[in-house]
Write a protein that holds these residues in place. Structure first.
Motif, short mmCIF file in Angstrom:
data_model
loop_
_atom_site.label_atom_id
_atom_site.label_comp_id
_atom_site.label_asym_id
_atom_site.label_seq_id
_atom_site.Cartn_x
_atom_site.Cartn_y
_atom_site.Cartn_z
N MET A 61 -25.20 -2.70 28.37
CA MET A 61 -24.48 -3.61 27.49
C MET A 61 -25.29 -3.82 26.22
SD MET A 61 -21.75 -5.32 27.21
CE MET A 61 -21.31 -6.21 25.77
N ALA A 62 -24.59 -3.98 25.11
CA ALA A 62 -25.26 -4.16 23.82
C ALA A 62 -25.94 -5.52 23.78
CB ALA A 62 -24.23 -4.06 22.71
N ASN A 63 -27.18 -5.52 23.32
CA ASN A 63 -27.94 -6.76 23.25
C ASN A 63 -28.10 -7.25 21.82
OD1 ASN A 63 -28.39 -7.05 26.00
ND2 ASN A 63 -30.09 -5.61 25.95
N THR A 64 -28.32 -6.35 20.90
CA THR A 64 -28.60 -6.76 19.53
C THR A 64 -27.30 -6.93 18.75
OG1 THR A 64 -28.74 -4.49 18.73
CG2 THR A 64 -30.76 -5.47 19.60
N PRO A 65 -27.33 -7.74 17.73
CA PRO A 65 -26.13 -7.89 16.88
C PRO A 65 -25.70 -6.56 16.25
CG PRO A 65 -27.70 -9.63 16.41
CD PRO A 65 -28.38 -8.69 17.35
N GLN A 66 -26.67 -5.74 15.91
CA GLN A 66 -26.35 -4.45 15.32
C GLN A 66 -25.59 -3.56 16.31
OE1 GLN A 66 -29.73 -2.14 14.16
NE2 GLN A 66 -28.51 -0.53 13.24
N ALA A 67 -26.03 -3.57 17.57
CA ALA A 67 -25.37 -2.75 18.59
C ALA A 67 -23.95 -3.26 18.85
CB ALA A 67 -26.19 -2.77 19.87
N LYS A 68 -23.78 -4.58 18.83
CA LYS A 68 -22.45 -5.16 19.03
C LYS A 68 -21.51 -4.77 17.89
CE LYS A 68 -24.12 -8.99 21.78
NZ LYS A 68 -24.37 -10.42 21.87
N LYS A 69 -22.05 -4.79 16.67
CA LYS A 69 -21.25 -4.39 15.51
C LYS A 69 -20.88 -2.92 15.60
CE LYS A 69 -21.30 -4.25 10.48
NZ LYS A 69 -22.04 -4.57 9.26
N ARG A 70 -21.82 -2.09 16.05
CA ARG A 70 -21.55 -0.67 16.21
C ARG A 70 -20.39 -0.43 17.19
NH1 ARG A 70 -23.18 3.64 13.19
NH2 ARG A 70 -25.39 4.05 13.40
N ILE A 71 -20.36 -1.19 18.27
CA ILE A 71 -19.30 -1.05 19.26
C ILE A 71 -17.95 -1.39 18.63
CG2 ILE A 71 -18.34 -2.07 21.36
CD1 ILE A 71 -21.25 -2.22 22.39
N ARG A 72 -17.92 -2.49 17.86
CA ARG A 72 -16.67 -2.88 17.19
C ARG A 72 -16.24 -1.81 16.18
NH1 ARG A 72 -19.50 -7.73 16.45
NH2 ARG A 72 -19.59 -7.37 14.21
N ARG A 73 -17.18 -1.34 15.40
CA ARG A 73 -16.86 -0.34 14.37
C ARG A 73 -16.41 0.98 14.98
NH1 ARG A 73 -20.88 3.15 11.25
NH2 ARG A 73 -20.39 4.22 13.16
N ASN A 74 -17.08 1.40 16.05
CA ASN A 74 -16.71 2.65 16.71
C ASN A 74 -15.30 2.59 17.28
OD1 ASN A 74 -19.18 3.71 16.08
ND2 ASN A 74 -20.06 3.43 18.11
N ALA A 75 -14.92 1.43 17.80
CA ALA A 75 -13.57 1.28 18.35
C ALA A 75 -12.53 1.40 17.24
CB ALA A 75 -13.44 -0.06 19.06
N ARG A 76 -12.80 0.75 16.10
CA ARG A 76 -11.87 0.85 14.97
C ARG A 76 -11.77 2.28 14.46
NH1 ARG A 76 -14.30 -4.09 13.08
NH2 ARG A 76 -15.61 -2.87 11.69
N ARG A 77 -12.90 2.96 14.32
CA ARG A 77 -12.90 4.34 13.81
C ARG A 77 -12.19 5.28 14.78
NH1 ARG A 77 -12.35 4.13 9.25
NH2 ARG A 77 -12.29 6.37 9.39
N ALA A 78 -12.38 5.05 16.09
CA ALA A 78 -11.73 5.90 17.08
C ALA A 78 -10.21 5.77 16.98
CB ALA A 78 -12.21 5.54 18.48
#
Length: 87
Positions: free
Chosen positions: A1-18
């Protein structure tokens, strides 16, 4: 699971891009299928029109990074060859 704010943002961004990239690939597939359907029907004018609609979408897919340059080139070349072979 993502721990850092950056990793959480990456998950959100990757979902939008996908989602966007999936829609783009679907649009390309639909346009290619329209060319193939016109080829199957033997309608050269419809196949030419469908090919001219598919060509910029394939180029856009390459520019956006959802298709490899050679893949798009190969698809376009094969479709063009089949369209021009129609009598």
């Amino acid at each position: 699971m993502a721990n850092t704010p950056q990793a959480k943002k990456r998950i959100r961004r990757n979902a939008r891009r996908a989602e966007v990239n999936g829609a783009r690939i679907g649009r390309i597939r639909t346009l290619v299928k329209k060319v193939e359907a016109a080829l199957g029907a033997g309608d050269k004018s419809a196949a030419t029109a469908a090919l001219s609609a598919a060509q910029p979408e394939l180029a856009r897919g390459v520019a956006k990074g959802v298709l490899h340059k050679n893949t798009a080139s190969r698809k376009l070349s094969r479709l063009t060859k089949r369209v021009s072979a129609l009598g």
